[in-house]
Design a protein around this motif. Structure first.
Motif, PDB file in Angstrom:
ATOM      1  N   ALA B  33       0.838  -1.202   0.000  1.00 36.20           N
ATOM      2  CA  ALA B  33       0.000   0.000   0.000  1.00 36.20           C
ATOM      3  C   ALA B  33       0.868   1.245   0.000  1.00 36.20           C
ATOM      4  O   ALA B  33       0.612   2.212  -0.727  1.00 36.20           O
ATOM      5  N   ALA B  34       1.917   1.227   0.836  1.00 37.35           N
ATOM      6  CA  ALA B  34       2.792   2.397   0.913  1.00 37.35           C
ATOM      7  C   ALA B  34       3.641   2.535  -0.335  1.00 37.35           C
ATOM      8  O   ALA B  34       3.875   3.647  -0.816  1.00 37.35           O
ATOM      9  N   ILE B  35       4.093   1.389  -0.870  1.00 39.93           N
ATOM     10  CA  ILE B  35       5.035   1.458  -1.995  1.00 39.93           C
ATOM     11  C   ILE B  35       4.317   1.793  -3.294  1.00 39.93           C
ATOM     12  O   ILE B  35       4.833   2.533  -4.129  1.00 39.93           O
ATOM     13  N   SER B  36       3.093   1.252  -3.478  1.00 43.41           N
ATOM     14  CA  SER B  36       2.461   1.388  -4.795  1.00 43.41           C
ATOM     15  C   SER B  36       1.686   2.689  -4.933  1.00 43.41           C
ATOM     16  O   SER B  36       1.320   3.065  -6.029  1.00 43.41           O
ATOM     17  N   SER B  37       1.416   3.395  -3.843  1.00 45.57           N
ATOM     18  CA  SER B  37       0.645   4.627  -3.957  1.00 45.57           C
ATOM     19  C   SER B  37       1.569   5.809  -4.194  1.00 45.57           C
ATOM     20  O   SER B  37       2.579   5.971  -3.503  1.00 45.57           O
ATOM     21  N   PHE B  38       1.191   6.639  -5.167  1.00 46.89           N
ATOM     22  CA  PHE B  38       2.021   7.804  -5.490  1.00 46.89           C
ATOM     23  C   PHE B  38       2.181   8.701  -4.270  1.00 46.89           C
ATOM     24  O   PHE B  38       3.252   9.213  -3.984  1.00 46.89           O
ATOM     25  N   PHE B  39       1.095   8.894  -3.542  1.00 51.05           N
ATOM     26  CA  PHE B  39       1.139   9.829  -2.421  1.00 51.05           C
ATOM     27  C   PHE B  39       1.822   9.236  -1.203  1.00 51.05           C
ATOM     28  O   PHE B  39       2.561   9.909  -0.504  1.00 51.05           O
ATOM     29  N   LEU B  40       1.594   7.941  -0.978  1.00 52.89           N
ATOM     30  CA  LEU B  40       2.190   7.338   0.214  1.00 52.89           C
ATOM     31  C   LEU B  40       3.658   6.984   0.012  1.00 52.89           C
ATOM     32  O   LEU B  40       4.394   6.841   0.974  1.00 52.89           O
ATOM     33  N   HIS B  41       4.076   6.831  -1.245  1.00 51.77           N
ATOM     34  CA  HIS B  41       5.440   6.353  -1.445  1.00 51.77           C
ATOM     35  C   HIS B  41       6.478   7.427  -1.135  1.00 51.77           C
ATOM     36  O   HIS B  41       7.673   7.188  -1.202  1.00 51.77           O
ATOM     37  N   LEU B  42       6.004   8.652  -0.790  1.00 50.69           N
ATOM     38  CA  LEU B  42       6.941   9.640  -0.253  1.00 50.69           C
ATOM     39  C   LEU B  42       7.615   9.077   0.990  1.00 50.69           C
ATOM     40  O   LEU B  42       8.706   9.495   1.367  1.00 50.69           O
ATOM     41  N   GLN B  43       6.911   8.126   1.641  1.00 47.32           N
ATOM     42  CA  GLN B  43       7.459   7.519   2.847  1.00 47.32           C
ATOM     43  C   GLN B  43       7.840   6.074   2.580  1.00 47.32           C
ATOM     44  O   GLN B  43       7.298   5.434   1.688  1.00 47.32           O
ATOM     45  N   PRO B  44       8.760   5.551   3.370  1.00 49.98           N
ATOM     46  CA  PRO B  44       9.089   4.132   3.233  1.00 49.98           C
ATOM     47  C   PRO B  44       7.939   3.272   3.729  1.00 49.98           C
ATOM     48  O   PRO B  44       7.011   3.765   4.370  1.00 49.98           O
ATOM     49  N   ALA B  45       8.000   1.966   3.396  1.00 49.67           N
ATOM     50  CA  ALA B  45       6.920   1.073   3.813  1.00 49.67           C
ATOM     51  C   ALA B  45       6.884   0.945   5.323  1.00 49.67           C
ATOM     52  O   ALA B  45       5.825   0.769   5.921  1.00 49.67           O
ATOM     53  N   LYS B  46       8.057   1.046   5.941  1.00 46.61           N
ATOM     54  CA  LYS B  46       8.105   0.970   7.400  1.00 46.61           C
ATOM     55  C   LYS B  46       8.925   2.131   7.932  1.00 46.61           C
ATOM     56  O   LYS B  46       9.902   2.555   7.320  1.00 46.61           O
ATOM     57  N   VAL B  47       8.534   2.636   9.065  1.00 49.75           N
ATOM     58  CA  VAL B  47       9.284   3.723   9.686  1.00 49.75           C
ATOM     59  C   VAL B  47       9.604   3.357  11.127  1.00 49.75           C
ATOM     60  O   VAL B  47       8.929   2.528  11.734  1.00 49.75           O
ATOM     61  N   ASN B  48      10.620   4.009  11.637  1.00 46.94           N
ATOM     62  CA  ASN B  48      10.985   3.799  13.030  1.00 46.94           C
ATOM     63  C   ASN B  48       9.837   4.219  13.934  1.00 46.94           C
ATOM     64  O   ASN B  48       9.104   5.158  13.637  1.00 46.94           O
ATOM     65  N   ARG B  49       9.697   3.521  15.037  1.00 47.39           N
ATOM     66  CA  ARG B  49       8.588   3.815  15.943  1.00 47.39           C
ATOM     67  C   ARG B  49       8.619   5.270  16.419  1.00 47.39           C
ATOM     68  O   ARG B  49       7.591   5.887  16.689  1.00 47.39           O
ATOM     69  N   ARG B  50       9.838   5.833  16.516  1.00 49.00           N
ATOM     70  CA  ARG B  50       9.963   7.221  16.966  1.00 49.00           C
ATOM     71  C   ARG B  50       9.203   8.198  16.066  1.00 49.00           C
ATOM     72  O   ARG B  50       8.778   9.255  16.528  1.00 49.00           O
ATOM     73  N   VAL B  51       9.116   7.835  14.760  1.00 55.34           N
ATOM     74  CA  VAL B  51       8.546   8.774  13.798  1.00 55.34           C
ATOM     75  C   VAL B  51       7.108   9.150  14.159  1.00 55.34           C
ATOM     76  O   VAL B  51       6.691  10.293  13.992  1.00 55.34           O
TER      77      VAL B  51
END
Lengths: 153, 425
Positions: B33-51
């Motif tokens: 979902a994160a990788i294939s969406s133009f808008f979401l792919h600004l972010q990696p598929a996973k982020v550090n919990r701190r984020v």
């Protein structure tokens, strides 16, 4: 044999320098043209030379000419034109007491336009005042004169 | 009901073609979902919990971005009614106020969002400083951020002239005169800005073009680079992170800085399932929903502001009589306070030095300690210097805003102000 790579280098050098020079020239010329394009050649501003009324039409003391942002002073038969544009940051100064006061940053000027206090770096400009052939006062706000030059009529 | 309808739409051919993944239910689909969406792919598929922890960033950068987007939206709408001509501009403002449906609210939103953006970009800058997030490898992104701060100020300042009221006219007269104090090229620069000797029609169209196309495009470009670098520099700064350098930038060593663990996706049946060595969580839905929530909160606050308070609109611009006192926008009042002492020092030297210091900061501060930590004790000197400058700037701004009355004389804010004192006999 040894001259072979040399020849190639020369050709390469010429090609490269020609290429780079053309690229820089094309870019530089375009940028220069664009920059010059932004500097207007004709200004649709009010003329900086202004024909006022005849000397006798002005009363004794100061008269404010709003379009020019100039104070015209009459003392008997001598006239002077002092700019109302503060030399600090271009606000219009007001008459206050015997001098001028700028509302923006609080500069105070004396009667002759000299800075008495405040941040203004230079005195108020006196503009050239002449008499036209038909007897009108002419103020030229593009020409500054020494702050002791009165027009005596 | 609605959820059911949405889910069945996602199952149709059209729905699949638009969203591909649909509503994710497995970790694989969450990553997709994160990788294939133009808008979401600004972010990696996973982020550090701190984020996703609020105290990490306080959401300041994201709020700035949202405000920018809202400003673009409201700005485009306002453009449908605004004509950048001295005979029309002020009347258009009045039309927006009294004739156009929702015109007043949109104008208010645009104005308050502009003020808020200056505030939040400045706060974001402070946050990045106080968490040491400008240190290697993020030096360049700090510089990009400083440029964005300047662009924000320029955008706000150019927009300030457009209503063509007294406030606008005199703020721009004062502001461009400051440019005239720059050594050697000052007067030429001022002429170029104004397209003439005085603030008039050519100045209005110049500021308009800068405000609606040149500066927004520049801002979009810089924002894109800024966000790109956030990812390429290894996400948000955190303590003990692996460092991205020019040496390990090659893909061979990228696992050092990876931001999500593929093993979770690939080896679903091993005992290591769900255990992430870098304490990361999926962007969808953890980060995505918090971001959406923050956007809604920003929009809500802005709407409340816009409905409760009207953007100021003074009398039509009058080149003869400056209001007393004539004030620049609040974020320039610290400078105006300095300018009241000396135009050259306050208008040219101090801001020039400040910008130089900000740009040079990540290269001058060579300490590597305290990355990703609020107010690290290992950065006492840097923290003290920055805080001092900040306090001086805030104090000057407050004095210029609240403590300066007519003729720029000192005035207690609770004392009644004599109105309409022009001083002209």
């Amino acid at each position: 044999m040894a001259s072979e790579p040399d020849k190639l280098q020369r050709r390469q050098f010429l090609t490269l320098s020609l290429g780079w020079c053309s690229a820089i020239f094309a870019l530089g010329a375009s940028l220069a043209a664009a920059g010059r394009f932004l500097v207007p050649n004709v200004l649709y501003e009010p003329s900086r030379r202004f024909k006022a009324l005849k000397p006798e039409d002005y009363s004794e003391g100061p008269t404010f000419l709003p379009n020019l942002r100039v104070f015209l002073f009459r003392k008997g038969n001598s006239f002077r034109a002092v700019s109302a544009v503060c030399t600090h940051l271009g606000c219009t100064v007001n008459l206050s007491g015997n001098g001028f006061h700028c509302p923006c940053h609080g500069s105070v000027f004396d009667q002759g336009g000299a800075v008495r206090s405040g941040p203004a770096p230079a005195p108020l400009t006196w503009f050239e005042l002449t008499l036209s052939r038909d007897g009108h006062l002419v103020i030229d706000t593009s020409l500054a004169v020494n702050p002791d030059k009165y027009l005596v009529v | 009901m609605l959820t059911q309808a949405w889910k069945s739409f996602l199952r149709t051919r059209v729905g699949r073609s638009v969203f591909r993944v649909g509503l994710p239910s497995t970790n694989l689909e969450r990553a997709q979902a994160a990788i294939s969406s133009f808008f979401l792919h600004l972010q990696p598929a996973k982020v550090n919990r701190r984020v996703v922890e609020f105290r990490t960033t306080l959401g300041l950068g994201l709020i700035s971005l949202y405000l920018f987007l809202i400003l673009v939206g409201t700005g485009v709408l306002l453009m449908f009614y605004y004509v950048p001509a001295t005979e029309h501009a002020y009347q258009n403002m009045k039309d927006l106020e009294f004739v156009v449906t929702a015109g007043q609210v949109l104008r208010n939103m645009h104005r308050w969002a502009a003020h808020m953006m200056v505030l939040f970009v400045a706060l974001h800058l402070c946050r990045v400083f106080y968490t040491g997030a400008y240190k290697p490898p993020r030096e360049f992104n700090w510089v990009v951020g400083v440029m964005l701060f300047l662009l924000t100020l320029a955008l706000s300042f150019t927009g300030y002239l457009l209503p063509w009221d007294q406030l606008a006219y005199w703020a721009i007269t004062v502001g461009t005169s400051i440019a005239g104090y720059a050594p050697l090229i000052g007067q030429k620069l001022k002429f170029l800005f104004l397209g003439g000797h005085v603030v008039g029609q050519s100045a209005l169209i110049r500021f308009y073009v800068l405000h609606v196309i040149v500066l927004p495009l520049a801002a979009i470009l810089f924002i894109a680079v800024h966000l790109w670098r956030v990812r390429k520099d290894g996400g948000l700064a955190r303590p003990h992170e692996p460092q991205v350098t020019s040496e390990n930038l090659s893909t061979a060593q990228l696992p050092l800085t990876k931001t999500y663990g593929l093993m979770e996706l690939a080896r679903g049946s091993t005992p290591a399932v769900g255990i992430d060595p870098e304490d990361e969580i999926f962007t969808w839905p953890n980060l995505a929903f918090r971001e959406l929530l923050l956007f809604l909160a920003t929009l809500a606050v802005l709407l409340i502001l816009a409905i409760c308070w009207n953007a100021p609109l003074e009398q039509i611009a009058n080149p003869v009589h400056p209001p007393n006192p004539a004030k620049a926008p609040w974020y320039f009042l610290g400078l105006q306070e300095l300018v009241a002492y000396s135009a050259f020092w306050g208008g040219v030297v101090v801001p020039g030095l400040l910008v130089t210091a900000l740009v040079a900061l990540p290269y001058a501060d060579r300490k590597r300690q305290g990355i990703g930590v609020w107010f690290s004790r290992e950065r006492k000197v840097a923290l003290t210097i920055f805080t001092l400058c900040l306090v001086v700037a805030v104090v000057l701004t407050v004095i210029g805003t609240a403590f300066r009355g007519p003729n720029w004389s000192f005035q207690w804010p609770w004392k009644p102000v004599p109105v309409h004192e022009t001083g002209t006999p």
